[in-house]
Design a protein around this motif. Structure first.
Motif, PDB file in Angstrom:
ATOM      1  N   UNK A  40       3.456  36.630  12.090  1.00  0.00           N
ATOM      2  CA  UNK A  40       3.051  35.479  11.384  1.00  0.00           C
ATOM      3  C   UNK A  40       1.672  35.009  11.553  1.00  0.00           C
ATOM      4  N   UNK A  41       0.987  35.618  12.647  1.00  0.00           N
ATOM      5  CA  UNK A  41      -0.296  34.827  12.994  1.00  0.00           C
ATOM      6  C   UNK A  41      -1.491  35.748  12.299  1.00  0.00           C
ATOM      7  N   UNK A  42      -2.692  35.477  12.590  1.00  0.00           N
ATOM      8  CA  UNK A  42      -3.830  36.220  11.770  1.00  0.00           C
ATOM      9  C   UNK A  42      -4.054  37.515  12.226  1.00  0.00           C
ATOM     10  N   UNK A  43      -3.689  37.700  13.458  1.00  0.00           N
ATOM     11  CA  UNK A  43      -4.039  39.138  14.032  1.00  0.00           C
ATOM     12  C   UNK A  43      -3.435  40.398  13.420  1.00  0.00           C
ATOM     13  N   UNK A  44      -1.953  40.109  12.856  1.00  0.00           N
ATOM     14  CA  UNK A  44      -1.216  41.282  12.477  1.00  0.00           C
ATOM     15  C   UNK A  44      -1.866  41.898  10.912  1.00  0.00           C
ATOM     16  N   UNK A  45      -2.461  41.084  10.594  1.00  0.00           N
ATOM     17  CA  UNK A  45      -3.178  41.236   8.855  1.00  0.00           C
ATOM     18  C   UNK A  45      -2.036  41.368   8.064  1.00  0.00           C
ATOM     19  N   UNK A  46      -0.863  40.781   8.178  1.00  0.00           N
ATOM     20  CA  UNK A  46       0.283  40.975   7.438  1.00  0.00           C
ATOM     21  C   UNK A  46       0.580  39.574   6.581  1.00  0.00           C
ATOM     22  N   UNK A  47      -0.203  38.422   6.983  1.00  0.00           N
ATOM     23  CA  UNK A  47      -0.066  37.184   6.548  1.00  0.00           C
ATOM     24  C   UNK A  47      -1.227  36.949   5.719  1.00  0.00           C
ATOM     25  N   UNK A  48      -0.996  36.784   4.322  1.00  0.00           N
ATOM     26  CA  UNK A  48      -2.122  36.850   3.337  1.00  0.00           C
ATOM     27  C   UNK A  48      -2.598  35.144   3.454  1.00  0.00           C
ATOM     28  N   UNK A  49      -1.851  34.260   4.159  1.00  0.00           N
ATOM     29  CA  UNK A  49      -2.621  32.939   4.211  1.00  0.00           C
ATOM     30  C   UNK A  49      -3.753  32.985   4.838  1.00  0.00           C
ATOM     31  N   UNK A  50      -4.195  33.939   5.776  1.00  0.00           N
ATOM     32  CA  UNK A  50      -5.511  33.963   6.543  1.00  0.00           C
ATOM     33  C   UNK A  50      -6.743  34.825   5.691  1.00  0.00           C
ATOM     34  N   UNK A  51      -6.172  35.061   4.646  1.00  0.00           N
ATOM     35  CA  UNK A  51      -7.358  35.647   3.796  1.00  0.00           C
ATOM     36  C   UNK A  51      -7.696  37.105   4.441  1.00  0.00           C
ATOM     37  N   UNK A  52      -9.106  37.562   4.161  1.00  0.00           N
ATOM     38  CA  UNK A  52      -9.484  38.591   4.526  1.00  0.00           C
ATOM     39  C   UNK A  52     -11.115  38.581   5.079  1.00  0.00           C
ATOM     40  N   UNK A  53     -11.432  39.760   5.639  1.00  0.00           N
ATOM     41  CA  UNK A  53     -13.072  39.651   6.135  1.00  0.00           C
ATOM     42  C   UNK A  53     -13.212  38.819   7.033  1.00  0.00           C
ATOM     43  N   UNK A  54     -14.363  37.812   6.803  1.00  0.00           N
ATOM     44  CA  UNK A  54     -14.994  36.785   7.634  1.00  0.00           C
ATOM     45  C   UNK A  54     -13.932  35.871   7.886  1.00  0.00           C
ATOM     46  N   UNK A  55     -13.180  35.327   6.684  1.00  0.00           N
ATOM     47  CA  UNK A  55     -12.095  34.403   6.838  1.00  0.00           C
ATOM     48  C   UNK A  55     -10.902  34.747   7.936  1.00  0.00           C
ATOM     49  N   UNK A  56     -10.528  35.856   7.878  1.00  0.00           N
ATOM     50  CA  UNK A  56      -9.472  36.260   8.896  1.00  0.00           C
ATOM     51  C   UNK A  56     -10.007  36.191  10.439  1.00  0.00           C
ATOM     52  N   UNK A  57     -11.388  36.752  10.510  1.00  0.00           N
ATOM     53  CA  UNK A  57     -12.084  36.839  11.541  1.00  0.00           C
ATOM     54  C   UNK A  57     -11.998  35.269  12.319  1.00  0.00           C
ATOM     55  N   UNK A  58     -12.506  34.670  11.679  1.00  0.00           N
ATOM     56  CA  UNK A  58     -12.611  33.174  11.867  1.00  0.00           C
ATOM     57  C   UNK A  58     -11.195  32.678  12.335  1.00  0.00           C
ATOM     58  N   UNK A  59     -10.131  32.886  11.631  1.00  0.00           N
ATOM     59  CA  UNK A  59      -8.846  32.346  11.758  1.00  0.00           C
ATOM     60  C   UNK A  59      -8.321  32.885  13.271  1.00  0.00           C
ATOM     61  N   UNK A  60      -8.580  34.162  13.351  1.00  0.00           N
ATOM     62  CA  UNK A  60      -8.360  34.797  14.606  1.00  0.00           C
ATOM     63  C   UNK A  60      -8.995  34.137  15.923  1.00  0.00           C
TER      64      UNK A  60
END
Length: 250
Positions: A40-60
């Motif tokens: 459920x966290x941002x690292x798995x890449x399976x939760x769309x809540x965290x977005x993609x690209x720079x957004x998911x990196x910032x969330x991580x």
């Protein structure tokens, strides 16, 4: 006719609970918790809540900072919540490989150790080893701003306890310099070899990004010393169990 008044309901309930157990419940619960947190966290890449690209990196980055151990904050008098990060960090992992490697080690070595200690004692032992391992690393690198996550320190504690409790149990190991041939060795050979590698790596490593080998060393030592202090003089011989060790270290 059954005299219901003569039944010891407390003992009956306890026996029923014991009989219902189908395995090392705490070990399975820890594995499940780590997997759920990762998915459920941002690292798995399976939760769309965290977005993609720079957004998911910032969330991580924010995720690791919030739930992982930052030595400079923990040892430098940061907010009170930082005192809990050596516990929360045990359930956070940095990649799929990091998670799967740790969970493999926990599954293999945790079951027998939990069976020997009992569920409650094993759970407290696991969390204590993990906390002290991460605290020890933070104390040794008190100025580091690098975030530390993962169950490695706690699992290293399990390995240390396993070494004392089941030194003659034979485990299946894969060694790179032996062409990854699956060979069976006594646990004391495999785990002592593993500990020496961690010790040498810890001496060569700094406080930058990478594997926190010192946390492995501290966790292993704490686990072994606890088992030695708690169980020395008792029977440490148990039926052998098969295990698999690869290049991935906890």
């Amino acid at each position: 006719m059954i005299d219901w008044r003569r039944i010891d309901w407390r003992r009956t309930a306890l026996d029923t609970w014991r009989g219902a157990r189908t395995g090392p419940s705490v070990t399975y619960a820890l594995i499940a918790a780590c997997c759920v947190v990762f998915l459920i966290g941002p690292v798995s890449g399976l939760n769309p809540v965290y977005g993609t690209g720079d957004a998911v990196l910032a969330a991580q980055s924010a995720y690791f900072h919030d739930w992982g151990v930052v030595p400079a904050e923990l040892m430098g008098g940061g907010p009170p919540r930082t005192l809990l990060t050596p516990l929360t960090a045990l359930f956070v992992h940095g990649s799929w490989l990091h998670l799967l490697g740790n969970m493999l080690f926990l599954y293999v070595f945790g079951a027998m150790t939990e069976d020997r200690m009992g569920p409650l004692a094993f759970g407290l032992f696991y969390l204590s080893c993990g906390y002290l391992a991460l605290l020890g690393y933070a104390a040794a690198h008190a100025s580091s701003e690098q975030t530390l996550v993962g169950a490695s320190g706690a699992i290293s504690g399990v390995l240390g306890a396993f070494l004392f409790l089941f030194p003659r149990a034979r485990v299946t190991s894969l060694f790179p310099f032996l062409l990854f041939l699956p060979l069976r060795f006594p646990a004391w050979i495999v785990l002592v070899f593993w500990f020496v590698l961690q010790w040498l790596a810890a001496r060569a490593a700094g406080a930058g990004p990478g594997v926190a080998y010192l946390a492995h060393v501290v966790g292993f030592a704490v686990g072994f010393l606890y088992a030695w202090g708690r169980y020395r003089g008792g029977d440490t011989v148990k039926p052998p169990a098969a295990a698999t060790e690869g290049e991935s270290q906890p």
